[in-house]
Structure formats: structure tokens, C-alpha cells
Scaffold this active site. Structure first.
Site, PDB file in Angstrom:
ATOM      1  N   ASP A  82       0.991  -1.126   0.078  1.00 32.86           N
ATOM      2  CA  ASP A  82      -0.188  -0.051  -0.029  1.00 32.86           C
ATOM      3  C   ASP A  82       0.902   1.311  -0.027  1.00 32.86           C
ATOM      4  O   ASP A  82       2.073   1.276   0.841  1.00 32.86           O
ATOM      5  CB  ASP A  82      -0.859  -0.068   1.422  1.00 32.86           C
ATOM      6  CG  ASP A  82      -2.001   1.049   1.148  1.00 32.86           C
ATOM      7  OD1 ASP A  82      -2.436   1.493   0.281  1.00 32.86           O
ATOM      8  OD2 ASP A  82      -2.498   1.438   2.380  1.00 32.86           O
ATOM      9  N   ASP A 104       2.960   5.068  -5.503  1.00 30.93           N
ATOM     10  CA  ASP A 104       2.151   6.067  -5.204  1.00 30.93           C
ATOM     11  C   ASP A 104       2.937   7.385  -5.730  1.00 30.93           C
ATOM     12  O   ASP A 104       3.850   7.812  -5.028  1.00 30.93           O
ATOM     13  CB  ASP A 104       1.689   6.384  -3.809  1.00 30.93           C
ATOM     14  CG  ASP A 104       0.982   7.582  -3.715  1.00 30.93           C
ATOM     15  OD1 ASP A 104       0.775   8.386  -4.463  1.00 30.93           O
ATOM     16  OD2 ASP A 104       0.388   7.583  -2.596  1.00 30.93           O
ATOM     17  N   GLY A 181      -8.075   8.682   6.567  1.00 28.20           N
ATOM     18  CA  GLY A 181      -8.329   8.711   8.027  1.00 28.20           C
ATOM     19  C   GLY A 181      -9.633   8.848   8.566  1.00 28.20           C
ATOM     20  O   GLY A 181     -10.762   8.554   7.776  1.00 28.20           O
ATOM     21  N   GLY A 214      -8.900   5.635   0.835  1.00 29.24           N
ATOM     22  CA  GLY A 214      -9.651   6.316   1.565  1.00 29.24           C
ATOM     23  C   GLY A 214     -11.330   6.115   1.814  1.00 29.24           C
ATOM     24  O   GLY A 214     -12.117   7.133   1.730  1.00 29.24           O
ATOM     25  N   ASN A 256     -10.260   0.403  -0.603  1.00 28.84           N
ATOM     26  CA  ASN A 256      -9.319   0.326   0.384  1.00 28.84           C
ATOM     27  C   ASN A 256     -10.054   0.812   1.818  1.00 28.84           C
ATOM     28  O   ASN A 256     -10.560   1.740   1.932  1.00 28.84           O
ATOM     29  CB  ASN A 256      -8.093   1.389   0.332  1.00 28.84           C
ATOM     30  CG  ASN A 256      -7.142   0.771  -0.861  1.00 28.84           C
ATOM     31  OD1 ASN A 256      -7.588  -0.256  -1.607  1.00 28.84           O
ATOM     32  ND2 ASN A 256      -6.089   1.482  -0.806  1.00 28.84           N
ATOM     33  N   ILE A 257      -9.975  -0.189   2.797  1.00 27.52           N
ATOM     34  CA  ILE A 257     -10.484   0.169   4.120  1.00 27.52           C
ATOM     35  C   ILE A 257      -9.284  -0.042   5.526  1.00 27.52           C
ATOM     36  O   ILE A 257      -8.904  -1.215   5.304  1.00 27.52           O
ATOM     37  CB  ILE A 257     -11.553  -0.644   4.364  1.00 27.52           C
ATOM     38  CG1 ILE A 257     -12.538  -0.138   3.092  1.00 27.52           C
ATOM     39  CG2 ILE A 257     -12.277  -0.421   5.759  1.00 27.52           C
ATOM     40  CD1 ILE A 257     -13.982  -1.352   3.110  1.00 27.52           C
ATOM     41  N   SER A 259      -9.271   2.675   8.419  1.00 28.82           N
ATOM     42  CA  SER A 259      -9.640   3.286   9.249  1.00 28.82           C
ATOM     43  C   SER A 259     -10.891   2.707  10.167  1.00 28.82           C
ATOM     44  O   SER A 259     -10.920   2.823  11.323  1.00 28.82           O
ATOM     45  CB  SER A 259     -10.054   4.818   9.122  1.00 28.82           C
ATOM     46  OG  SER A 259      -8.859   5.302   8.639  1.00 28.82           O
TER      47      SER A 259
HETATM   48  P1  13P Z   1      -9.231   4.827   5.267  1.00 28.62           P
HETATM   49  O1  13P Z   1      -8.458   5.575   5.904  1.00 28.62           O
HETATM   50  O2  13P Z   1     -10.315   5.401   4.620  1.00 28.62           O
HETATM   51  O3  13P Z   1      -9.435   3.351   5.805  1.00 28.62           O
HETATM   52  O4  13P Z   1      -8.374   4.607   3.772  1.00 28.62           O
HETATM   53  C1  13P Z   1      -7.309   3.390   4.024  1.00 28.62           C
HETATM   54  C2  13P Z   1      -6.507   3.403   2.531  1.00 28.62           C
HETATM   55  O5  13P Z   1      -7.040   4.110   1.629  1.00 28.62           O
HETATM   56  C3  13P Z   1      -5.512   2.704   2.678  1.00 28.62           C
HETATM   57  O6  13P Z   1      -4.577   2.913   1.445  1.00 28.62           O
HETATM   58  O1  G3H Z   2      -3.640   4.980   3.564  1.00 26.85           O
HETATM   59  C1  G3H Z   2      -2.815   4.437   4.726  1.00 26.85           C
HETATM   60  C2  G3H Z   2      -3.218   3.439   5.419  1.00 26.85           C
HETATM   61  O2  G3H Z   2      -4.292   3.646   6.406  1.00 26.85           O
HETATM   62  C3  G3H Z   2      -2.101   2.817   6.321  1.00 26.85           C
HETATM   63  O3  G3H Z   2      -1.873   3.722   7.267  1.00 26.85           O
HETATM   64  O4  G3H Z   2       0.666   4.159   6.885  1.00 26.85           O
HETATM   65  O5  G3H Z   2      -0.416   4.294   9.028  1.00 26.85           O
HETATM   66  O6  G3H Z   2       0.015   2.049   7.875  1.00 26.85           O
HETATM   67  P1  G3H Z   2      -0.337   3.682   7.859  1.00 26.85           P
HETATM   68 ZN    ZN Z   3      -4.570   4.829   0.795  1.00 30.68          ZN
END
Ligand code: 13P
Ligand code: G3H
Ligand code: ZN
Length: 311
Positions: A82, A104, A181, A214, A256-257, A259
């Protein structure tokens, strides 16, 4: 069933008008909670590892835990980096057994983004690994980087074709109003996504898998649980689940999930400690925390992703 790349998953998801959940993993309980839910619902799955997760838990520990989940569940599971921010990080994950990586380059110029993405694609494809790129910039917090609302920018549909053709990426993350977030919208704000941009991207890239970052909905039940048990979270507002379901039926193949999982785990842990102030055995308090992860992931599969029974 060995670990898989995302190629076939995305083909099926596009045709079937559903999306694959990409859930962030940091430890054993999170991996177990996610994969148990996916197994019960027979849902294909992406487990994703951020560079922060890799630093926290160590590449080999995470890889071996995921391999254990593959054996235990028999599910098609892709292991994805990620928000890779360099060729070296992507290469290290590819060499270390990941089946998919994200590079990214969204904070670079268009040309620099193309150059770094193309370099990762060449290496990844030579090793049978799929690559996600990103165009447009989401607001919110990723690792230690905090992107302000002013610095965020929607994806420009007129750029997507050239980006995909020149880089050779397998999927593309776009910015249509989601953000990282727990604080995606301000109290009183009406959450909206730019479906017009998604539609325009879909027209220009027919059949091509799109990714939404997000995409947590910031489930109110868990924010309430946190605040009722000593937490102090300000009003947190996420992406409405019906909007995500709509996106999943369009070109969005990966959602992507992270938070929502963090909130569920934290809410349940706070409640547990409030109710059991003398307990100190991690197995006791991590059992309900793991169950909370399983419950929220099952909920996402059923209400947002629509991929139950598709493994
Ligand atoms: P959230 O913060 O909305 O869960 O998004 C997670 C994310 O995009 C990880 O790449
Ligand atoms: O988009 C980011 C993800 O929520 C991962 O978060 O970089 O704090 O592990 P992190
Ligand atoms: Zn992300």
C-alpha cells in the site's frame, strides 16, 4: 490455493459489478479477523501492507502470517504493498513475495509520476506482479504525511488514458472526494463523491480497474463506543456506504479500508478495559478485538463490496 495477483480478481470484479476489499494488516489478530470473515462469506481478498506496517511488524512476520491465512482459508488472497513511495521499496516487496504493489507517484509531477510508475511496472511485470498507480491526490493522513484539503486534487480524466498507456499499470487509484483517516468531512457537511469524474474515467478506460483509497465509512457505532469508554474523538464523518456500493458496481474494483478496522478494534478494546479493569491477559482482550475486525469486514463484504460467494 497459493497467493494470487490481482489480475483475474479485477477481471471478475469488473464483469460482476462488485469490488474486492483491500484491508490493511499490521498483526496476527487483524489478519485472522479479516480472513475469517472472508472465509465464512467465500469472498476474494486483498491484504495490504503499508511501509509503516512493514516497519512495525517486519516483512517476514507479515508474510508468514498471510501465508498461514492462505493455508487456513484456501481463499484467493493477493498480498499488496500500500502506498509504495520508491522503486526500491516496491522491488523489495516484489522480491519478498508480494503479488501486487502500489507505486504512489501522485505527489510528483505528471511526467515524474509516469517515469517512476513505468520503472516499477517493468520490474513487477517481469516477476508476475501487478501494479497500481495513482493520479490525483487524496486529502488526509498516510504514514507520517498529512495532505491538507487545499493540497488535495481531483483526478483529471483527460490524463488517465495517457498515464495508463505510457506506464502499463494494471489498475489506477483516482481521487473523487474520498480521503484517508477518520475525519473525511466536517460536521454539517454533506458527503459527496464526484461520480461524474468516475464516469468520465470509465468512458476513457473501458474495462480498466479503478481503485478507491480512503474508503472507510467511519461507522458511528464504533466512534460512539470509543467515546463512551473514555475516548475523546471529535465528530468523525466518513464515506456513506451506499456511495461505495454504487462505485463498486461501476469501474471501481478495489476499495481500501483501514480506519474502520482501527476504530472497531479500538472501540471494543476500550469497552473491554472499562468493563474488566483488572484483566491483563492479552488473549482475553484481543479475542473480542479480533472478533470486531471479523464483524466489520463481514459487514463491508455484504453491504459495500458485494463480493460474497465470488472466491
Ligand atoms: P481509510 O483511512 O479511509 O480506511 O483508507 C485506507 C486506505 O486508503 C489505505 O490505502
Ligand atoms: O492509507 C494509509 C493506510 O491507512 C495505512 O496507514 O501508513 O499508518 O499504516 P499507515
Ligand atoms: Zn490509501
Amino acid at each position: 490455493m497459493p497467493k494470487v495477483s490481482t489480475t483475474q480478481m479485477f477481471k471478475d470484479a469488473y464483469a460482476g459489478k462488485y469490488a474486492i476489499g483491500a484491508f490493511n494488516v499490521n498483526n496476527m489478530e487483524i489478519i485472522q479477523g479479516i480472513t475469517e470473515a472472508a472465509k465464512d462469506l467465500n469472498a476474494p481478498l486483498i491484504l495490504q501492507v503499508s511501509s509503516g506496517a512493514r516497519k512495525y511488524a517486519n516483512h517476514t512476520y507479515l508474510m508468514k502470517l498471510i501465508e498461514a491465512a492462505v493455508i487456513e482459508t484456501g481463499l484467493p488472497i493477493a498480498v499488496h504493498l500500500d502506498h509504495g513511495d520508491s522503486f526500491e521499496l516496491c522491488k523489495s516487496c516484489i522480491d519478498g513475495g508480494f503479488t501486487s504493489v502500489m507505486i504512489d507517484g501522485s505527489h510528483h509531477s505528471f511526467e515524474e509520476n509516469i517515469a517512476i510508475t513505468k520503472k516499477v511496472v517493468e520490474y513487477a511485470h517481469a516477476h508476475g506482479v501487478s501494479v497500481e498507480g495513482e493520479l490525483g491526490r487524496l486529502a488526509g493522513v498516510e504514514d507520517d504525511v498529512n495532505v491538507s484539503d487545499e493540497d488535495a486534487s481531483y483526478t483529471r480524466p483527460e490524463e488517465v488514458q495517457e498515464f495508463v498507456e505510457r506506464t502499463g499499470v494494471d489498475s489506477l487509484a483516482i481521487a473523487i472526494g474520498t480521503s484517508h483517516g477518520a475525519y473525511k468531512f466536517k460536521p454539517g457537511q454533506n458527503p459527496q463523491l464526484r461520480f461524474d469524474i468516475l464516469e468520465e474515467v470509465e468512458k476513457r478506460l473501458p474495462g480498466f480497474p479503478i481503485v478507491l483509497h480512503g474508503a472507510s465509512s467511519v461507522v458511528p457505532e464504533y466512534v460512539k463506543m470509543i467515546n463512551e469508554n473514555g475516548g475523546k474523538m471529535p465528530d468523525a464523518i466518513g464515506i456513506p456506504e451506499d456511495m461505495l456500493r454504487k462505485a463498486a458496481a461501476m469501474a471501481v474494483c478495489k476499495i481500501n479500508i483501514d480506519s474502520d478496522l482501527r476504530l472497531a478494534m479500538t472501540g471494543v478494546l476500550r469497552k473491554y478495559f472499562a468493563e474488566n479493569p483488572s484483566h491483563f491477559d492479552p488473549r482475553q482482550y484481543l479475542t473480542p478485538a479480533r472478533a470486531a475486525i471479523k464483524q466489520i469486514v463481514a459487514h463491508k463484504i455484504e453491504t459495500v463490496l458485494g463480493n460474497a460467494g465470488k472466491a
